[in-house]
Structure formats: C-alpha cells, structure tokens
Design a protein around this motif. Structure first.
Motif, short mmCIF file in Angstrom:
data_model
loop_
_atom_site.label_atom_id
_atom_site.label_comp_id
_atom_site.label_asym_id
_atom_site.label_seq_id
_atom_site.Cartn_x
_atom_site.Cartn_y
_atom_site.Cartn_z
N VAL A 287 2.59 1.71 12.86
CA VAL A 287 2.53 0.77 12.07
C VAL A 287 1.99 -0.22 12.55
N LEU A 288 2.57 -0.91 13.72
CA LEU A 288 2.11 -2.09 14.41
C LEU A 288 0.84 -2.06 14.79
N GLU A 289 0.42 -0.79 15.44
CA GLU A 289 -1.03 -0.83 16.10
C GLU A 289 -1.95 -0.51 14.80
N ALA A 290 -1.74 -0.02 13.80
CA ALA A 290 -2.77 0.03 12.85
C ALA A 290 -2.95 -1.21 12.05
N THR A 291 -1.74 -1.89 11.88
CA THR A 291 -1.96 -3.40 11.39
C THR A 291 -2.79 -4.12 12.20
N ARG A 292 -2.44 -4.16 13.30
CA ARG A 292 -3.05 -4.77 14.25
C ARG A 292 -4.61 -4.56 14.25
N ARG A 293 -4.85 -3.32 14.15
CA ARG A 293 -6.30 -3.05 14.01
C ARG A 293 -7.15 -3.24 12.75
N GLY A 294 -6.31 -3.49 11.66
CA GLY A 294 -6.60 -3.76 10.35
C GLY A 294 -6.74 -2.64 9.74
N ASP A 295 -6.35 -1.43 10.11
CA ASP A 295 -6.43 -0.13 9.38
C ASP A 295 -5.50 -0.20 8.16
N SER A 296 -5.81 0.71 7.24
CA SER A 296 -4.92 0.89 6.24
C SER A 296 -4.29 2.17 6.34
N PHE A 297 -3.09 2.30 5.78
CA PHE A 297 -2.24 3.34 6.14
C PHE A 297 -0.96 3.42 5.08
N ALA A 298 -0.66 4.71 4.91
CA ALA A 298 0.53 5.17 4.02
C ALA A 298 1.69 5.75 5.16
N LEU A 299 2.75 5.36 4.60
CA LEU A 299 3.93 5.99 5.30
C LEU A 299 4.75 6.73 4.60
N GLN A 300 4.79 7.95 5.00
CA GLN A 300 5.60 8.99 4.32
C GLN A 300 6.96 9.23 5.00
N LEU A 301 7.96 8.80 4.40
CA LEU A 301 9.44 9.08 5.01
C LEU A 301 10.12 10.19 4.07
N PRO A 302 11.16 10.83 4.58
CA PRO A 302 11.89 11.73 3.84
C PRO A 302 12.59 10.96 2.64
N GLY A 303 12.11 11.51 1.50
CA GLY A 303 12.70 10.56 0.20
C GLY A 303 12.05 9.43 0.09
N ARG A 304 11.01 8.92 0.86
CA ARG A 304 10.47 7.69 0.54
C ARG A 304 8.94 7.58 0.90
N ARG A 305 8.06 7.06 -0.20
CA ARG A 305 6.70 7.08 0.30
C ARG A 305 6.25 5.39 0.11
N ILE A 306 5.38 5.15 1.12
CA ILE A 306 4.92 3.91 0.82
C ILE A 306 3.29 4.24 0.66
N GLU A 307 2.74 3.61 -0.39
CA GLU A 307 1.52 3.99 -0.67
C GLU A 307 0.44 3.27 0.19
N THR A 308 -0.64 3.81 0.34
CA THR A 308 -1.63 2.95 1.33
C THR A 308 -1.85 1.77 1.18
#
Lengths: 329, 679
Positions: A287-308
């Motif tokens: 997450v830190l690396e992607a944000t640093r690069r300015g990339d978009s990402f989604a996070l998928q955790l068991p029971g929780r999803r944070i959209e792109t």
C-alpha cells in the motif's frame, strides 16, 4: 530511571495502586480540564527529606546549645520549606489541560503525543514534567517547552503491536521552585491512536492485470493528475508540480489516479504460506509503495474490500483496515 | 525518580549559586581557620569553575579519595580531634571543597547547600555578635537562593532573580520563624556537651608575676558586663573579684593547691546586691562578681561554683558568653575561722628571698603588735616612700619585692599587691593576692556596666581576727585616684597608642552599639527557658507546659500557612487572565455537554457544534465565539470595539444555562466526548 534501584518494584507497585485509586476517584478526564485541589497530590522529594533532616539537626543544635541564632535560622529554613510546599502546589492548581493530540505511527516506530497546558504559573515551561509508562513499563518523561504560561509536552512512546493504542494514564508533575516537594496529578484521558502494521516482506507487488508495460512515471500523453498535495521527501521528482513551483508556489506533488496509473489488487488470500502478521505487513508495504508511486489499487481483506482508489485518504483507509484486521474490536 | 538531568549548560548555570553559598560559608570562618583551609576551598572552587568554563578536567576518583584521606588526617592531626567546633568546621570546609570537585548534578548542588548551611550553623555557634548578623543573613539568603536555583531552571538562569525570590521566601517565613522562636518548647539543659572553642583569649590567668597585668591594661576587650538589680555600687566599691592567689615563689603568685570547698553564704548587715553578669569567654572558666560574692543563683544553663576563696568558677570553660546571677555583699563578715592549714598556706614565704623586705616587715611589726596597726604601718610606708604608679615600670630582678621597694620604686597594681602581701606574711599576718578588675563604665543606653580587660587589677586580702578576710588595696595608697578614675585618665596617652575609644563621640557611639549588641545577645541569642517563662507570664499564660506550647506553635504555623496560601493566591491570581479563564470554563461546560474540543477546533468551530446540541443557545454561543476569536487571534484592529470585560460577563451569564441543560439531558453522543483526542 534505573529499574535496578532498590525498592524500584515496590515503588512501581505503589504507584500503580495509587494511580488506579485516583482513576476510580476522579473518573475519566475530558479536555479542557482545569486542575483543582482535589486531584493534586504532593509529597516531599528525596531532597526534601534531606532538607527536613538538615533543618531538624539545626533545630536540635539550637535547642541543645540554647543558641537563639541557630534556632532562628532553623525556623527560618523550616518556614521557607513549608512555603515552598504551597508554591509548588500553586504551580499546578488552576492549570488547564488545553489539548491532547496523539499521532499514529507504524508499529515499531514512535507515536507522537502532544499535550498543551494553559494558564500555567511556573517560572518556565520546563518547571513541569509529563511522564507515562509505556507497555513495557519504561518511563518516558518530557519537560515542558514553549512559553511559561502555556507549556507543551511531546512524548514519543513506541508501540510494538499494530491496532488501537490506548493512552495510558499520564502524570504531570512539578517540583519547582524549591525541588523539596513534588506535586503531581494523574490524567486519565480516554484517547487512542491507530498503530499501523509494520511494513515488511519482500513478495513482489502483484502486477496490474490490464496495464502491462506501463512504466512507472511514464510521460505518455495519457497521464492525468487530479490533485496537488505538498511535496514530501520520497516523492518522485517527476511528479512534482514544477510549473506551479516556478510561479512562486510551494513545491507540490501531483497525485495520480485512475486511468493513467497502474491498477493493482492487493489480495490477502494471494499471500499463501505466510502467517497473519506477515501478510498484513506485506500488504502494508505494498500500500505504501503503490501510493508512493501514485498507482491505484484495491485492497481485498477477508470480509472487507476497499475499492480501487489512490491518494492519501485512500492510503489512510487501507492502513486503518490493515491495522485493525483480525483484531478483536 | 528524580528530575531527568537538565542540559549540562543549564545545570552549570544553576550551580553557580550553590558554589557561591559554599564559598560564603567558608568565608564566615576564614578569620578563625588556618589559612590552608580557606586556600583549599579557594583552589577547589577555581578548579571547579575552570572545569565548567574551559573544560579543565576534574580530578579522577582515585585522586579525590587520596585527597579526602589526606585532608581528614591533616585536620585530625592539626586540631588533635575531628569533633569540636573548630575541627568540625575545618572538616566541613575541606570535605565541602572536595565535594565541589565532583559536583555535576542538581543533587550534588543540594549537598553543597547543606554543607553551606552547616558551616553557617557552626559560625553561629562560634560567634553571635550583632555585627555578624548581616553576614549570617547574607549566608542564609544565598543558601536559599541556591536551593531555588537548583529547583527551577528559570530561577537557576538568573542569580539575581534567585536572590530576590529567596529574600521574598524568607520574608514569608519571618512571622513563622518569630512565632516558633518565641513559643517553641525549650530544654532546661543541654542534652549533649557544648561546643568547645580553642582560641587564645586575653584575660586574667591563675598566676600573677610583675608585669602580667600590665599586658592586659592596653586591651579594650570586654571582660564582662554587669546589670544591677536595684542599687549599683559606688565607683570605689567596684572591685570585681577573680582568681585568688596563695603561693608565692618570690616572683610569681599562683593559685596553689590548697583544698577549696563550696562556700557558705556570708554574714553582714548591708544586704546583698543582685547582679546579672554576662561573661565573655576567657578560656579559663574564671567568673567574676562584685567583691564579695555571697551566693550564686542556681541555673541549669550555667553551672557555676563559689568556693571558699570566694572565687567563682565555671565547671567548663565556655566558648560563648555565659550569663549568671550573683548576690554580693559590700561589707562582708566572714564567720568561718581560719584553719591551721589555711593559715600556714597564707603565711608561707619562699626561703632565702627578698631579705630586705623581710627585715622591713620585722621592723614594722615590732612597733605595731596589733595586726590592723601593722597593716596600716605597711601602707603608710608605701604612701610615704615616694613610689610611683606606672604602666611601664622597669623590669624586676628575681627578688622582685626587694627590687621594687628599694630600687625601682615604680610599679603597677600587681607590683604593690605582691609587695604588700609579702610584707604582711613576713609580719605574721595571713595574706593573699586577689586579682580581678577595678572600675567599669556605665552604659546609659543599655543600663549596665562594662568591665574591660584594661581595668584588670590586683589587690590583697589580710586575715584580721575580728573581721576575717579584709580587702586592702595598696595601689590606692600609691595612686589614690585609681579608685575613682579609670586607668586611661591616670596614665599618659602614649601608653595606649592613641586608642579611638578615647574621643567622647566614638565612646558614645560605641556605648550605643554595645548596648544594642547586648540587647541582641540577651534577648535573642540568649532567649532561653527563663526568658520564655517570663514572656508567657506577661501574655497571661503563666503555667503553659510544653504541650500547650506545642499546640500554640502548631496553631501559629497553621495560621501562617493559610496566610501564605492566601498571599500566593492573590499574587498569582493577578496574573491570570480572567477572560481566558471564563472561556476555558465555557469550553469545559461544552465538553461536559458532549462538545469535545480537540486542539484543532477553533472557537467558531466549537460554537457551531455547541449550537447543534443547544439550539436555543446557538446564536449567543456563536456571537461569543466570534468576539473571542477576534479578541484573541485576529489581526490588530479587528478587535476594536470588543469589550473584553463585557464578553467575560456574557460568558458568565451563559454558563449556568449550559450547565442546567447538561444536567437534564444526557449528552447526545457520549462517544463524541471521549473521542476528543483522536486524530
């Protein structure tokens, strides 16, 4: 403070009993908080006891040798010491705890705790001292800084566990002006900070499924930045808004989003073969690396999803989810 | 847990005052201590200051250990003890100096202050004169200032501020100190021994040779002071009795080793004179009183003996002025008969000495069978013999009396007393020499007589069967004026080297000062159990016991502490800004109602959120917040026209309404209140 000092454990034990007692007695404190007599405690310091012994010896000598001069000296010193009791007490009485801020951090690094006082009557800000015992029982102390009437304190306790870090009771004390007495107050404030997981792990970031070949920081015509934020160390100079800087504005970074940046999906379940903490740490690092690069990402955790998404707020949401993931609420 | 060590620079600054306090403590003793003692302290101070300023290295631990041992041994061997006042002070000075060399922390600084205080106590035990008072006061202020400098960095940074604060704190303590001083229960007697002084003091000794009294005659030092209760003796009656000498070896008179017992009261018709004497330390335990002492008032504080020679002696030589009360008779009749061994001792003559004097005595005796006539005849011989009274007589040979009577014919009181006593003994009349003082100046300011060493005198006593021991002063025959006038007026000025005390105005100034000093010594330094009883009698508590006194002390202390609290409240209350206090109260009331105020929230923010909970008070809250924000935070000019006092008043009016509604309704969202500190 050396833990090896004799009776240290006894002292600590007494302190924690007294602290719990004061918590029951005072209840939970809210900010702003004016310190009234009921919650101020005062006892002589080691120097105070030494001074008392000195004064007693002087008085004994004066009485024994029937020397009025020595007696008078003894009584003068005793009076001065006793008025010191009042003066120390007055330095805390009526003081206002104006604000408390607690900044989160990653596990293993220091949280930042700032406490501001108002209406202090000390001679200097560092007449006051704020202390807390961290989770390992280590005592952290800080003297006040800033103007004498509004000292501020900064403590940097280190949290080792991710999750919610509960503020332990704080102790504010003052020995000025004589150093013979210590007056203190316990502050039981309900406050907590989020401790994000420690970023760690060396699993490569999963490639974006649809943007193969899109180099990091490419200058193709598609890029579209959508927001400016203050430039931080570690930002790519390519993302700096040089044009606006050249117009005399502070250096800013362009935040990238959407179509132009890479899109990742960081999936908890992909990290097979790792335990929970390692997975969380790895996801945090991505997450830190992607944000640093300015990339978009989604996070998928068991029971929780944070959209792109991308940007600081998105990172914050993801880190909060990671900090609390798998912990009892 | 101690305060974490402040930055070395600030500690170093704060330590300047403890250094000064210690140095001043050493200074208080400098004139009494051997020079090396003060120099050790000075060297240590320079070393320590150098280490603070220019990064000199402080001595390592092994060197300090060696120095400590060496200095303890040095002090111990020089003073032959480590106890006692002088040796103890020397030890304090040297050990304090060594402590100086390892002083790095606030705690070390406090130990230095303690040392300075003990040095001050030692100085107070040693000397209590009024002239020393400013020094002692300065030392006290410095020590307290040092304590304050160590206690607070702001005070530590400015010695001037520290001294001012110390002065203020001591002024606070003044009522407490005086009340405790007056009412604190006293001991009847010492629990442990008095400190012993060890200085050379001028004064009479227990032997007299020609010339020994002459040395005293040029000393302006005070021997004692006498206050009479009732009538005072006339000048010619002012013989102050001291050591009585029995043994004569032809040159020197000594006390001898005859047994002496406690004296019984004398008989007489004239009644007794009560006198209150303050004796300066004379290093020998001799005490004086108007001739002839009858009895001594018993006192627990001063153990004093009156022996069969009618000589007063203290049981131990004091290092402090002591006070005692004696009753004397001017016309005593000694009822006790002279025992055979006493007679033998007081008739004893050295073999083969002063042959011409013995022959003279024999000749006078032959023509005067009665003892009294014989004494008169001998006096007549001195009167007619063209003898001269002089402070600087020529020195005498071994047969001193022969030399005086037949060769030099010039002498001081001791010479004539010695000669007369010898003549009496040679004629078979028991005689002894009495030393003491004759005279005394009236101090009108203080109402007492001052007797100085310069008035030292010697006379004789002869045993007459019908009258007992009878005082005969042969000097008054040679120089009758000595009875009425002091030595100074009788002898040429050059004998005294032109003392300042001769000018009338300096004399008067001195009397004034001395009277003040005496008042100080009697009323303050010497305030004891008796003085306390007297005070309690006067204020109507004649049978106060120590319990009542303790309660009295505690009461005074309590009253004083509340006064101090009140005084501090006033002092600090003035500095508080009433508007920000009111604003904080408002914030607290809002917080209780559920409007938390994190640091970031400005006044307007708070008011907006308050208005959500108390819709009816919203407009008022918002107007208050706007004015407060303008007053506090806006640029200059924006706050024009806003009345701070009026704003405070508006807040005060709003507070009860906020509080009332908080009591009735629980806060809308308790979570919000507790989340105050989250980011």
């Amino acid at each position: 403070m050396a833990a090896s000092r004799p009776f240290e454990w006894l002292r600590r034990r007494g302190e924690s009993v007294a602290q719990r007692w004061s918590r029951r007695r005072q209840g939970l404190d809210r900010i702003p908080l004016t310190l009234h007599t009921r919650r101020l405690y005062i006892l002589p310091t080691a120097s105070g006891l030494l001074f008392a012994a000195t004064v007693l010896a002087i008085l004994a000598a004066g009485l024994n040798y029937a020397n009025g001069l020595v007696l008078l000296l003894g009584f003068f010193l005793a009076g001065t010491g006793l008025s010191g009791l009042h003066q120390t007490h007055r330095r805390l009485l009526g003081l206002v705890v104006e604000s408390l801020t607690l900044d989160g951090a990653h596990a293993g690094s220091a949280l930042s705790l700032r406490l501001c006082l108002g209406e202090a009557r000390g001679q200097a800000a560092d007449d006051y001292q704020l202390s807390l015992r961290d989770e390992h029982g280590k005592l952290l102390q800080a003297h006040g800084e800033g103007p004498a009437e509004a000292p501020t304190f900064t403590l940097l306790p280190v949290a080792t566990q991710r999750g919610r870090w509960q503020l332990p009771p704080l102790r504010l004390d003052c020995e000025a002006p004589t150093g013979l007495f210590r007056c203190w107050v316990w502050l039981h404030m309900e406050a907590s900070a989020l401790v994000f997981p420690r970023p760690a792990g060396n699993t490569p970031m999963p490639a974006a499924p649809d943007d193969e070949g899109h180099a990091e920081g490419s200058t193709s015509g598609q890029e579209e930045w959508f927001a400016l934020r203050p430039f931080r160390d570690g930002d790519s100079p390519r993302h700096a808004a040089w044009k606006s800087h050249a117009r005399g504005q502070p250096l800013q970074s362009r935040e990238w989003r959407g179509l132009s940046g890479n899109r990742h999906v960081f999936d908890y379940t992909q990290l097979a073969g790792l335990d929970l903490e390692s997975r969380v740490s790895q996801l945090t690092a991505w997450v830190l690396e992607a944000t640093r690069r300015g990339d978009s990402f989604a996070l998928q955790l068991p029971g929780r999803r944070i959209e792109t998404g991308s940007g600081a707020q998105h990172q914050q949401d993801c880190l909060e989810a990671l900090a609390l993931h798998g912990l009892p609420t | 847990m101690t305060v974490a060590a402040p930055a070395p620079a600030s500690t170093e600054r704060a330590l300047r005052l403890p250094f000064a306090a210690l140095a001043f403590g050493v200074l208080l003793h400098a004139d009494r201590m051997p020079l090396w003692c003060s120099l050790t302290a000075l060297a240590a101070l320079i070393w320590r200051l150098g280490a603070g300023q220019t990064r000199w290295r402080l001595p390592p631990i092994w060197l300090r250990t060696i120095l400590t041992l060496a200095l303890v041994v040095l002090v111990g061997s020089l003073f032959r003890s480590l106890g006692g006042l002088t040796a103890g002070s020397a030890l304090l000075i040297t050990m304090g100096s060594l402590k100086l060399l390892e002083t790095r922390t606030v705690r070390d600084g406090r130990i230095l202050v303690g040392t300075a205080l003990f040095l001050l106590v030692a100085a107070c035990l040693d000397r209590q004169g009024l002239a020393r008072l400013p020094l002692y006061a300065a030392s006290t202020v410095l020590s307290v200032a040092a304590l304050l400098a160590l206690g607070s960095s702001a005070i530590g940074a400015s010695p001037r501020l520290a001294v001012l604060r110390a002065g203020r704190d001591l002024a606070f303590a003044l009522p407490f100190a005086i009340a405790c001083f007056l009412f604190f229960p006293r001991f009847a007697g010492p629990l442990w021994g008095a400190p012993e002084g060890s200085r050379a003091i001028t004064g009479l000794s227990d032997e007299m040779s020609p010339g020994s009294i002459t040395e005293l005659a040029i000393s302006d030092e005070i021997a004692f002071r006498v206050r009479f209760d009732g009538r005072a003796p006339s000048p010619r009656q002012r013989y102050w009795r001291g050591p009585v000498l029995h043994d004569f070896d032809g040159f020197t008179w000594r006390r001898g080793s005859i047994p002496r017992f406690q004296a019984a009261p004398l008989a007489g018709d004239g009644g007794t004179l009560k006198q209150d004497i303050t004796l300066e330390p004379n290093g020998r335990g001799f005490a004086f009183a108007l001739d002839t002492p009858d009895s001594v008032e018993p006192s627990a504080a001063t153990r004093i003996l009156l022996d069969t020679d009618r000589q007063l002696r203290l049981l131990r030589a004091p290092s402090q002025p002591v006070r005692y009360t004696v009753f004397s008779r001017l016309d005593p009749q000694d009822a006790t008969a002279l025992r055979a061994w006493q007679r033998k001792a007081d008739l004893d003559l050295p073999a083969r000495s002063n042959p011409r004097s013995l022959a003279l005595a024999q000749a006078l005796r032959d023509s005067n069978p009665r003892d009294a006539d014989f004494a008169q005849a001998a006096l007549g011989y001195l009167r007619r013999g063209d003898f001269r009274y002089s402070l600087t007589p020529p020195p005498l040979q071994q047969d001193s009396v022969d030399d005086l009577l037949f060769r030099t014919r010039e002498g001081f009181c001791g010479h004539f007393a010695s000669a007369f006593a010898l003549l009496m003994r040679a004629g078979g009349v028991p005689a002894r020499v009495v030393t003491g003082y004759l005279g005394g100046e009236w101090n009108g300011y203080g109402g007492y007589f001052t007797v100085r060493q310069a008035e030292a005198h010697a006379w004789t006593e002869v045993w007459l069967e019908d009258r007992g021991w009878t005082r005969i002063d042969p000097t008054t025959v040679v120089q009758p004026a000595r009875l009425e006038a002091s030595l100074r007026t009788l002898l040429p000025d050059e004998s005294f080297g032109g003392s300042l005390l001769q000018a009338p105005w300096t004399r008067s100034l001195f009397d004034y000062w001395d009277a003040g000093n005496q008042w100080w010594q009697r009323r303050v330094v010497g305030f004891n159990l008796q003085s306390q009883r007297g005070l309690l009698d006067r204020i109507g508590l004649p049978d106060a016991d120590y319990r009542l006194l303790a309660v009295l002390c505690a009461g005074v202390a309590g009253l004083w502490l509340s006064l101090v609290a009140w005084r501090l409240r006033r002092e600090t209350g003035l500095r508080r800004d009433p508007l920000s206090r009111a604003w904080n109260e408002l914030r607290e009331a809002l917080a209780r109602g559920g409007v938390a105020s994190p640091q970031q929230a400005g006044p307007l923010d708070l008011a907006r959120r308050g208005a959500q909970i108390w819709p009816d008070l919203g407009p008022q809250l918002e107007s208050i917040a706007r004015d407060y924000a303008n007053l506090r935070y806006a640029a200059e000019g924006a706050a024009d026209g806003i009345d701070a006092q009026g704003l405070r008043h508006r807040i005060r009016l709003l507070l009860p309404r906020l509080r009332r509604s908080t009591m009735h309704s629980k806060p809308a969202d308790p979570e919000r209140a507790t989340r105050s500190a989250h980011r």
